[in-house]
Design a protein around this motif. Structure first.
Motif, PDB file in Angstrom:
ATOM      1  N   LEU A   1       7.272   1.572  -2.107  1.00  0.00           N
ATOM      2  CA  LEU A   1       6.254   0.795  -2.812  1.00  0.00           C
ATOM      3  C   LEU A   1       6.786   0.335  -4.161  1.00  0.00           C
ATOM      4  O   LEU A   1       6.574  -0.814  -4.572  1.00  0.00           O
ATOM      5  CB  LEU A   1       4.985   1.637  -3.008  1.00  0.00           C
ATOM      6  CG  LEU A   1       4.116   1.877  -1.781  1.00  0.00           C
ATOM      7  CD1 LEU A   1       3.027   2.905  -2.087  1.00  0.00           C
ATOM      8  CD2 LEU A   1       3.468   0.570  -1.299  1.00  0.00           C
ATOM      9  N   ALA A   2       7.476   1.223  -4.849  1.00  0.00           N
ATOM     10  CA  ALA A   2       8.046   0.861  -6.151  1.00  0.00           C
ATOM     11  C   ALA A   2       9.092  -0.242  -6.010  1.00  0.00           C
ATOM     12  O   ALA A   2       9.294  -1.053  -6.931  1.00  0.00           O
ATOM     13  CB  ALA A   2       8.667   2.098  -6.803  1.00  0.00           C
ATOM     14  N   ALA A   3       9.744  -0.272  -4.831  1.00  0.00           N
ATOM     15  CA  ALA A   3      10.755  -1.299  -4.589  1.00  0.00           C
ATOM     16  C   ALA A   3      10.143  -2.620  -4.135  1.00  0.00           C
ATOM     17  O   ALA A   3      10.865  -3.586  -3.875  1.00  0.00           O
ATOM     18  CB  ALA A   3      11.755  -0.807  -3.551  1.00  0.00           C
ATOM     19  N   GLY A   4       8.815  -2.649  -4.001  1.00  0.00           N
ATOM     20  CA  GLY A   4       8.139  -3.892  -3.673  1.00  0.00           C
ATOM     21  C   GLY A   4       7.794  -4.092  -2.206  1.00  0.00           C
ATOM     22  O   GLY A   4       7.334  -5.165  -1.818  1.00  0.00           O
ATOM     23  N   GLU A   5       7.979  -3.061  -1.383  1.00  0.00           N
ATOM     24  CA  GLU A   5       7.641  -3.219   0.027  1.00  0.00           C
ATOM     25  C   GLU A   5       6.126  -3.255   0.220  1.00  0.00           C
ATOM     26  O   GLU A   5       5.353  -2.729  -0.583  1.00  0.00           O
ATOM     27  CB  GLU A   5       8.256  -2.082   0.854  1.00  0.00           C
ATOM     28  CG  GLU A   5       9.777  -2.127   0.895  1.00  0.00           C
ATOM     29  CD  GLU A   5      10.348  -1.227   1.976  1.00  0.00           C
ATOM     30  OE1 GLU A   5       9.652  -1.030   3.002  1.00  0.00           O
ATOM     31  OE2 GLU A   5      11.485  -0.745   1.818  1.00  0.00           O
ATOM     32  N   SER A   6       5.711  -3.860   1.318  1.00  0.00           N
ATOM     33  CA  SER A   6       4.295  -4.093   1.600  1.00  0.00           C
ATOM     34  C   SER A   6       3.561  -2.783   1.870  1.00  0.00           C
ATOM     35  O   SER A   6       4.009  -1.958   2.679  1.00  0.00           O
ATOM     36  CB  SER A   6       4.153  -5.022   2.806  1.00  0.00           C
ATOM     37  OG  SER A   6       2.856  -4.984   3.336  1.00  0.00           O
ATOM     38  N   PHE A   7       2.416  -2.609   1.209  1.00  0.00           N
ATOM     39  CA  PHE A   7       1.570  -1.440   1.449  1.00  0.00           C
ATOM     40  C   PHE A   7       1.124  -1.401   2.903  1.00  0.00           C
ATOM     41  O   PHE A   7       1.126  -0.350   3.552  1.00  0.00           O
ATOM     42  CB  PHE A   7       0.348  -1.495   0.520  1.00  0.00           C
ATOM     43  CG  PHE A   7      -0.511  -0.256   0.560  1.00  0.00           C
ATOM     44  CD1 PHE A   7      -0.342   0.750  -0.375  1.00  0.00           C
ATOM     45  CD2 PHE A   7      -1.502  -0.089   1.522  1.00  0.00           C
ATOM     46  CE1 PHE A   7      -1.136   1.903  -0.350  1.00  0.00           C
ATOM     47  CE2 PHE A   7      -2.299   1.033   1.553  1.00  0.00           C
ATOM     48  CZ  PHE A   7      -2.115   2.041   0.607  1.00  0.00           C
ATOM     49  N   GLU A   8       0.745  -2.565   3.434  1.00  0.00           N
ATOM     50  CA  GLU A   8       0.246  -2.653   4.799  1.00  0.00           C
ATOM     51  C   GLU A   8       1.318  -2.240   5.803  1.00  0.00           C
ATOM     52  O   GLU A   8       1.049  -1.507   6.766  1.00  0.00           O
ATOM     53  CB  GLU A   8      -0.251  -4.066   5.099  1.00  0.00           C
ATOM     54  CG  GLU A   8      -1.510  -4.466   4.334  1.00  0.00           C
ATOM     55  CD  GLU A   8      -1.263  -4.720   2.847  1.00  0.00           C
ATOM     56  OE1 GLU A   8      -0.075  -4.904   2.453  1.00  0.00           O
ATOM     57  OE2 GLU A   8      -2.237  -4.702   2.070  1.00  0.00           O
ATOM     58  N   ALA A   9       2.558  -2.725   5.592  1.00  0.00           N
ATOM     59  CA  ALA A   9       3.642  -2.379   6.508  1.00  0.00           C
ATOM     60  C   ALA A   9       3.969  -0.892   6.447  1.00  0.00           C
ATOM     61  O   ALA A   9       4.224  -0.247   7.471  1.00  0.00           O
ATOM     62  CB  ALA A   9       4.882  -3.206   6.179  1.00  0.00           C
ATOM     63  N   LEU A  10       3.935  -0.323   5.247  1.00  0.00           N
ATOM     64  CA  LEU A  10       4.216   1.101   5.100  1.00  0.00           C
ATOM     65  C   LEU A  10       3.107   1.954   5.713  1.00  0.00           C
ATOM     66  O   LEU A  10       3.369   3.032   6.255  1.00  0.00           O
ATOM     67  CB  LEU A  10       4.398   1.442   3.617  1.00  0.00           C
ATOM     68  CG  LEU A  10       5.647   0.843   2.954  1.00  0.00           C
ATOM     69  CD1 LEU A  10       5.627   1.118   1.452  1.00  0.00           C
ATOM     70  CD2 LEU A  10       6.917   1.413   3.582  1.00  0.00           C
ATOM     71  N   ALA A  11       1.862   1.472   5.634  1.00  0.00           N
ATOM     72  CA  ALA A  11       0.759   2.196   6.280  1.00  0.00           C
ATOM     73  C   ALA A  11       0.977   2.254   7.782  1.00  0.00           C
ATOM     74  O   ALA A  11       0.770   3.287   8.432  1.00  0.00           O
ATOM     75  CB  ALA A  11      -0.575   1.532   5.952  1.00  0.00           C
ATOM     76  N   ALA A  12       1.392   1.125   8.364  1.00  0.00           N
ATOM     77  CA  ALA A  12       1.634   1.088   9.808  1.00  0.00           C
ATOM     78  C   ALA A  12       2.768   2.018  10.209  1.00  0.00           C
ATOM     79  O   ALA A  12       2.747   2.628  11.281  1.00  0.00           O
ATOM     80  CB  ALA A  12       1.950  -0.348  10.234  1.00  0.00           C
ATOM     81  N   GLU A  13       3.775   2.155   9.338  1.00  0.00           N
ATOM     82  CA  GLU A  13       4.951   2.969   9.667  1.00  0.00           C
ATOM     83  C   GLU A  13       4.745   4.448   9.376  1.00  0.00           C
ATOM     84  O   GLU A  13       5.148   5.311  10.164  1.00  0.00           O
ATOM     85  CB  GLU A  13       6.154   2.461   8.871  1.00  0.00           C
ATOM     86  CG  GLU A  13       7.438   3.250   9.139  1.00  0.00           C
ATOM     87  CD  GLU A  13       8.616   2.728   8.328  1.00  0.00           C
ATOM     88  OE1 GLU A  13       9.692   3.340   8.418  1.00  0.00           O
ATOM     89  OE2 GLU A  13       8.449   1.714   7.611  1.00  0.00           O
TER      90      GLU A  13
ATOM     91  N   GLY B   1      -3.010  -1.823   8.774  1.00  0.00           N
ATOM     92  CA  GLY B   1      -2.469  -1.817   7.421  1.00  0.00           C
ATOM     93  C   GLY B   1      -3.136  -0.810   6.512  1.00  0.00           C
ATOM     94  O   GLY B   1      -3.093  -0.941   5.289  1.00  0.00           O
ATOM     95  N   GLY B   2      -3.764   0.212   7.113  1.00  0.00           N
ATOM     96  CA  GLY B   2      -4.448   1.242   6.334  1.00  0.00           C
ATOM     97  C   GLY B   2      -5.863   0.877   5.943  1.00  0.00           C
ATOM     98  O   GLY B   2      -6.524   1.620   5.210  1.00  0.00           O
ATOM     99  N   ASP B   3      -6.371  -0.242   6.438  1.00  0.00           N
ATOM    100  CA  ASP B   3      -7.671  -0.773   6.009  1.00  0.00           C
ATOM    101  C   ASP B   3      -8.809   0.145   6.432  1.00  0.00           C
ATOM    102  O   ASP B   3      -8.957   0.471   7.610  1.00  0.00           O
ATOM    103  CB  ASP B   3      -7.869  -2.168   6.613  1.00  0.00           C
ATOM    104  CG  ASP B   3      -9.006  -2.918   5.948  1.00  0.00           C
ATOM    105  OD1 ASP B   3      -9.900  -2.272   5.380  1.00  0.00           O
ATOM    106  OD2 ASP B   3      -8.989  -4.166   5.992  1.00  0.00           O
ATOM    107  N   LEU B   4      -9.637   0.560   5.460  1.00  0.00           N
ATOM    108  CA  LEU B   4     -10.802   1.399   5.734  1.00  0.00           C
ATOM    109  C   LEU B   4     -12.113   0.656   5.527  1.00  0.00           C
ATOM    110  O   LEU B   4     -13.184   1.250   5.653  1.00  0.00           O
ATOM    111  CB  LEU B   4     -10.782   2.641   4.832  1.00  0.00           C
ATOM    112  CG  LEU B   4      -9.647   3.632   5.092  1.00  0.00           C
ATOM    113  CD1 LEU B   4      -9.689   4.764   4.074  1.00  0.00           C
ATOM    114  CD2 LEU B   4      -9.704   4.187   6.494  1.00  0.00           C
TER     115      LEU B   4
END
Length: 616
Positions: free
Chosen positions: A291-303, A314-317
């Motif tokens: 996240l600090a490196a700028g990667e997508s929150f949504e993509a990281l949630a999926a992974e 994408g982690g959406d609640l």
């Protein structure tokens, strides 16, 4: 070691230490960890070290207070003091073995290391810096001195090092997790044939002699405990509140005063959940770094997210208002600005990283939509003082009166009746143990007095008296004959059903057809363990039968409420497992966690068995 403590004080270790301290102190007390002073009477000795009577009694008192605090209506009479004393003593002994073990392993913290840990703990900081006043106030709130607190931290920290090491040592192979997941996802195809009770009911007859014999052989089944017929008065805040007495002007003023609360704010959030496990800290750090490196929150949630349902989105609640999520999650969410990502937030589900996506405020509903609710609220607010006064008056009147007539007339309450109240009553208001205990006290049961006023619920109070006492007795045969006949009939019907099912089962296993009933077989294809539409008892039988050879079937029976069901298992399909799925990895972590817990429990038991424990 000092540097390690500084590095970890803001993270998991510090939270565990503080959490364990709070739990240990609130439940078992300071003396459970530090120990007593020499020369005092002891209640037990563990490997030569005394557990003093003073510390034991102090912890007993703390445990009594803890249990009272958990009661909806506090009543010390409901506490089992013998059980509390036994549990406290066993806990003190176990705690002592753990402390001694840590000491024997040479695990300890120096004074400098303790200081470093204390100064870095967030609870003792103000604006990011250690604050001694904050620290001292916190320690005093625990009922301790600073020196005592430091000693507790020293011992609890090293004990926790062993605990954490063992818990994280649990291993689960990928192959084992795959087999378990394959079993969990397994499906089965089977047929069922129902043999209903009415097919054998005509074959069953119960005679009067059999009923009488059963009655004579089982007298304990027909014993009635002592019971009472009771009168009682109920005083409640709800009954005193009169919504109709609220004027329109007062209602409108109350509505305006509540406007800010009625305009509900909802927040749209997404999260990445990292479930607890031995690699949780590493995975969390990976996510934060990316996240600090700028990667997508949504993509990281999926992974990464262990919440697979929201992770695919994408982690959406979605949107949620107050009192929806756990308190730590909600507090963090409502402190964020749109687009901001929270620091790690720990809840019972694991550790969350929360992103606030958007905020919306719903308008204040019109008064017409809330009129009934607000009238009731305002009426109850105004009735609270009247209720308190009426409660005091009812208590005084009931204490002095010979019956309930005078209190009922003075407060315009209805005298209610309930017959056959036992000591294990379950009907309100006599489902309250304190009220029942008073009802069966000698003064009330035999002296004719009213009970004291008992608060049986939220703003609900009761006074009762015994009208008639029925001593324990045995029901007459004529009173229970029909029940006995029904029970014997049902038992024999079940026996005939089982015999019928066994006969059909033997025929099936011998390869014979059941031609007359072939059309009654019902087929179920590819059913999972949690399939709906199939009786759970039938499903349990289907999944307990051995895998049948190709082209054949395995047979069993299941008893339902009014039938026996033959089950013919025809095919078993193993569940598919994706070796790279998050579900498999999560299951593997869960199995490893369980294994770690078992190993730690075994470790504690081994210490206990090896210890020399003496009790006076």
């Amino acid at each position: 070691m000092l540097q390690d403590i500084r590095d970890n004080a803001q993270g998991t270790i510090a939270k565990i230490i503080i959490g364990l301290l709070i739990v240990s102190l609130s439940i078992w007390g300071m003396d459970a960890i530090i120990g007593g002073f020499s020369g005092e009477p002891e209640v037990a000795t563990v490997n030569g070290e005394d557990i003093t009577e003073r510390e034991f009694l102090r912890v007993v008192q703390l445990e009594r207070q803890r249990q009272l605090a958990q009661m909806e209506q506090q009543d010390a009479g409901l506490l089992n003091d013998d059980q509390i004393r036994q549990e406290v003593l066993e806990a003190l002994i176990q705690e002592q073995t753990l402390i001694q073990d840590a000491s024997e392993q040479g695990l300890e913290l120096s004074d400098a290391e303790i200081d470093a840990l204390i100064t870095q703990i967030p609870q003792f900081q103000v604006n990011g810096a250690f604050n001694r006043d904050q620290f001292v106030a916190y320690v005093r709130n625990l009922g301790m001195g600073v020196g005592e607190f430091r000693e507790v931290m020293r011992k609890q920290y090293v004990v926790n090092q062993i605990r954490t090491g063992i818990l994280q040592s649990g291993l689960a192979t990928a192959a084992g997790a795959e087999r378990l997941l394959a079993l969990q996802n397994q499906t089965r195809s089977f047929r069922t044939l129902t043999v209903a009770a009415d097919t054998v009911a005509d074959e069953v007859e119960v005679t009067a002699e059999e009923v009488a014999s059963y009655y004579q052989e089982n007298p304990e089944l027909f014993a009635l405990p002592d019971r009472v017929d009771a009168e009682y008065l109920v005083l409640s805040l709800a009954a005193l509140a009169d919504p109709e007495a609220i004027s329109d002007q007062d209602l409108e003023a109350y509505y305006r005063s509540r406007a800010a609360d009625l305009a509900a704010e909802e927040r749209h959030s997404a999260h990445i959940l990292i479930a607890d496990g031995k690699d949780a800290a590493r995975r969390l750090q990976e996510v934060q770094d990316k996240l600090a490196a700028g990667e997508s929150f949504e993509a990281l949630a999926a992974e990464y997210s262990d919440d697979k349902v929201s992770g695919r989105q994408g982690g959406d609640l979605g949107f949620a208002g107050r009192n929806v999520f756990d308190a730590p999650y909600e507090d963090a969410l409502f402190a964020l600005q749109v687009g901001e990502i929270s620091e790690p937030v720990t809840t019972a589900f694991g550790t969350h990283l929360i992103k606030l996506l958007e905020v919306r405020e719903s308008p204040v509903p019109p008064l017409a939509d809330l009129e009934e609710q607000l009238r009731t609220e305002l009426a109850q607010q105004r009735a609270s003082e009247a209720y308190a006064q009426a409660r005091t008056r009812l208590a005084d009147l009931a204490y002095a009166a010979a019956d309930l007539q005078e209190p009922a007339e003075a407060l315009q309450l209805e005298i209610r009746e309930q017959a056959n109240v036992t000591r294990e009553a379950v009907r309100k208001p006599f489902d309250h143990p304190g009220l029942v205990r008073q009802l069966f006290s000698d003064d009330v049961l035999n002296g004719g007095y009213n009970t004291e006023l008992v608060d049986v619920g939220n703003n609900v109070s009761v006074v009762a008296r015994v009208v008639k006492h029925h001593p324990a007795t045995t029901q007459a045969l004529e009173e229970v004959a029909d029940d006995i006949r029904h029970a014997l009939t049902q038992s024999r019907v079940r026996e005939r059903l089982q015999a019928r099912a066994d006969s059909l089962l033997a025929a099936l296993e011998n390869g014979d057809t059941v031609a007359a009933e072939e059309a009654d077989w019902q087929r179920y294809e590819e059913q999972s363990r949690m399939a709906s539409g199939v009786d759970g008892r039938v499903l349990q039988t289907a999944f307990s039968l051995p895998r049948p050879p190709a082209g054949e079937a395995s047979y069993g029976t299941a008893h339902t409420d009014d039938a026996v069901v033959l089950v013919a298992l025809e095919a078993v399909t193993d569940g598919k497992v994706d070796e790279n799925s998050g579900e498999l990895k999560q299951l593997q972590r869960f199995i490893a966690s369980l294994q770690g817990q078992r190993e730690y429990a075994a470790y504690q038991q081994a210490l206990r068995e090896q210890a020399t424990i003496k009790r006076p």
